[in-house]
Design a protein around this motif. Structure first.
Motif, PDB file in Angstrom:
ATOM      1  N   ILE A   1      -3.846   7.119  -7.901  1.00 38.25           N
ATOM      2  CA  ILE A   1      -2.447   7.025  -8.344  1.00 38.25           C
ATOM      3  C   ILE A   1      -1.683   5.958  -7.559  1.00 38.25           C
ATOM      4  O   ILE A   1      -0.475   5.938  -7.501  1.00 38.25           O
ATOM      5  N   SER A   2      -2.455   5.042  -6.960  1.00 37.34           N
ATOM      6  CA  SER A   2      -1.857   3.895  -6.295  1.00 37.34           C
ATOM      7  C   SER A   2      -1.905   2.730  -7.282  1.00 37.34           C
ATOM      8  O   SER A   2      -2.933   2.483  -7.914  1.00 37.34           O
TER       9      SER A   2
ATOM     10  N   ALA B   1       8.846  -3.127 -10.996  1.00 33.91           N
ATOM     11  CA  ALA B   1       7.640  -2.797 -10.211  1.00 33.91           C
ATOM     12  C   ALA B   1       7.496  -1.289 -10.187  1.00 33.91           C
ATOM     13  O   ALA B   1       8.456  -0.546 -10.446  1.00 33.91           O
ATOM     14  N   HIS B   2       6.285  -0.835  -9.922  1.00 32.06           N
ATOM     15  CA  HIS B   2       6.034   0.597  -9.680  1.00 32.06           C
ATOM     16  C   HIS B   2       4.797   0.610  -8.805  1.00 32.06           C
ATOM     17  O   HIS B   2       3.757   0.101  -9.214  1.00 32.06           O
ATOM     18  N   ILE B   3       4.896   1.152  -7.603  1.00 30.99           N
ATOM     19  CA  ILE B   3       3.780   0.953  -6.661  1.00 30.99           C
ATOM     20  C   ILE B   3       2.832   2.135  -6.551  1.00 30.99           C
ATOM     21  O   ILE B   3       1.750   2.003  -6.003  1.00 30.99           O
TER      22      ILE B   3
ATOM     23  N   ASP C   1       0.841  -1.202   0.000  1.00 29.16           N
ATOM     24  CA  ASP C   1       0.000   0.000   0.000  1.00 29.16           C
ATOM     25  C   ASP C   1       0.879   1.255   0.000  1.00 29.16           C
ATOM     26  O   ASP C   1       1.582   1.524   0.966  1.00 29.16           O
ATOM     27  N   PRO C   2       0.842   2.043  -1.081  1.00 31.68           N
ATOM     28  CA  PRO C   2       1.713   3.216  -1.139  1.00 31.68           C
ATOM     29  C   PRO C   2       1.189   4.392  -0.316  1.00 31.68           C
ATOM     30  O   PRO C   2       1.855   5.417  -0.218  1.00 31.68           O
ATOM     31  N   LYS C   3      -0.011   4.267   0.245  1.00 32.25           N
ATOM     32  CA  LYS C   3      -0.616   5.318   1.079  1.00 32.25           C
ATOM     33  C   LYS C   3      -0.645   6.656   0.346  1.00 32.25           C
ATOM     34  O   LYS C   3      -0.212   7.687   0.843  1.00 32.25           O
TER      35      LYS C   3
END
Ligand code: LLP
Length: 418
Positions: free
Chosen positions: A162-163, A198-200, A155-157
């Motif tokens: 945009i997550s 990856a890109h979170i 979870d990028p919070k």
């Protein structure tokens, strides 16, 4: 950090008064500071100097050719997501061997173009895409270097729109399916497993989601190595946030130290895909106050830029500082700053305390360099604003204002109606 500063109550971009640029090109108007972009790139890239790495600027953040050319000269590669971005990156002089191609929906044509161009690698987001890449590579007899994009379920919070690194997001391939996917496609001699990706998410303001994701990626990467895949690149995507308001995102050096710590001892070249952190605070949108009005509840400041020119506040409720181009120091008001588009969602700020403004004044919407012009549209048949780049005391028009004829240039009335 940026070079939009006041001198004697007047806003400057580097050495040029913003008013001077407005006089030349009118409003609404995007202005970028070349020095700011360069500085951001250098700070970011040099933060990784101690390890092998390639900084692939994420073209989607701001794809103007001049900006790509500036960054290309600084040694940047490119992270692209379409044939259009490939075209721009190559045209701006970014070498194909520094280009990575991400995105969940690459078309056959786009894959073929990128293969022929000889890009560094495809960041592949599904098994069907990998199968197609294999077929096209075989047809063209060109080996296709690829990395699978893992979805690490971290979870990028950040804002939900945009997550990207959660299972419920459309991006990437679940971690537990990655190894079997590399194995399944290892038979195809035209597919060359070159990395892991990856890109979170975007606008991350804390380090822990990055660290969590990199930990998992490292495990996966080592697992792949131990299965005989000779990967060379670990692509961790972009996402480092910037201060729009009170946020205190990690500095590039803090970000790099955290990543480097997690990757200690791993033989790889790190790929980074920063967008916003390079260009976000290097651009402003300048707009003119058309009217002011109040009702019993609110003050409204109606400006000549609209949500079609800059959609972040409407789409993500994003906060952007709004400051006057000439600071007259006449007290403050609380107002909604709104555009001319026929939607209640057409606003740049709500209930915002700003210096008192009058009809004809100019305002600068700060932090508009990333996801600004690139997300603009012609909604309400509004020609898009020009883009100007400042370098020291020099002003360069890097995209002219669209005119009314541009609006209908691609349209046609069938002869039966005329
Ligand atoms: N790499 C990939 C695969 C991405 O999808 C993105 C952004 C980036 C890199 C660059 O992320 P950055 O460093 O700029 O955070 N329109 C939204 C942002 C969308 C970001 C999409 N992907 C906004 O205005 O906030």
């Amino acid at each position: 950090m940026h070079y939009f500063l006041y001198h004697a109550g007047e806003l400057y971009c580097e050495e040029v008064p913003v008013l001077k640029i407005i006089e030349k090109f009118g409003t609404p108007l995007y202005i970028y500071s070349g020095k700011t972009i360069r500085r951001h790139f250098r700070v970011f890239d040099s933060a990784f100097a101690e390890i092998k790495h390639l900084t692939c600027y994420s073209v989607k953040a701001n794809s103007n050719l001049a900006i790509l050319a500036l960054l290309g000269r600084e040694g940047a590669g490119a992270d692209i997501v379409s044939g259009g971005e490939l075209y721009r990156a190559l045209k701006a002089g970014i070498p194909p061997h520094k280009i990575v191609f991400s995105g969940v929906g690459k078309t056959e044509e786009e894959i073929e173009l990128a293969l022929r161009a000889g890009i560094l690698m495809f960041n592949v987001e599904s098994l069907e895409e990998l199968a197609l890449l294999g077929e096209i590579a075989k047809k063209l007899k060109i080996k296709a270097p690829f990395a699978l994009r893992a979805n690490p379920n971290v979870d990028p919070k950040t804002h939900p729109y945009i997550s990207t690194g959660l299972r419920k997001n459309k991006f990437g391939i679940p971690e537990e399916e990655i190894l079997s996917a590399y194995i399944k496609f290892s038979e195809n001699p035209y597919l060359e497993p070159l990395g892991l990706d990856a890109h979170i998410g975007s606008q991350l303001t804390t380090l822990s989601p990055f660290v969590d994701a990199v930990k998992r990626l490292r495990m996966l990467y080592e697992d792949l190595l131990s299965h005989g895949f000779s990967l060379k690149y670990l692509d961790v995507g972009g996402g480092l946030g910037i201060p729009y308001d009170q946020e205190e995102p990690p500095l590039p050096e803090e970000y790099s130290s955290a990543l480097i710590r997690e990757l200690k001892g791993l033989e790889t070249t790190l790929i980074l895909e920063p967008g916003r952190v390079i260009v976000g605070n290097a651009g402003i949108l300048v707009t003119k106050v058309l009217y002011t009005k109040s009702n019993r509840e609110k003050n409204f400041v109606i400006v000549d830029a609209g949500m079609n020119d800059f959609i972040r506040p409407s789409l993500y409720q994003a906060y952007h500082k709004i400051i006057p181009v000439l600071d007259r120091d006449e007290g403050q008001i609380v107002a909604d700053i709104v555009g001319p588009v026929c939607e209640s969602g057409d606003f740049f700020a709500k209930d915002r305390k700003i210096p008192r403004v009058r009809r004809g004044d100019y305002l600068a919407i700060m932090g508009a360099g990333a996801y600004g012009f690139v997300m603009s549209s012609n909604y309400n048949s509004r020609p898009r604003p020009p883009e100007v780049l400042v370098e020291g005391d020099q002003i360069y028009l890097i995209r002219r204002r669209e005119d009314i004829a541009d609006l209908v240039a691609l349209e046609e009335i069938p002869p039966i109606y005329s």
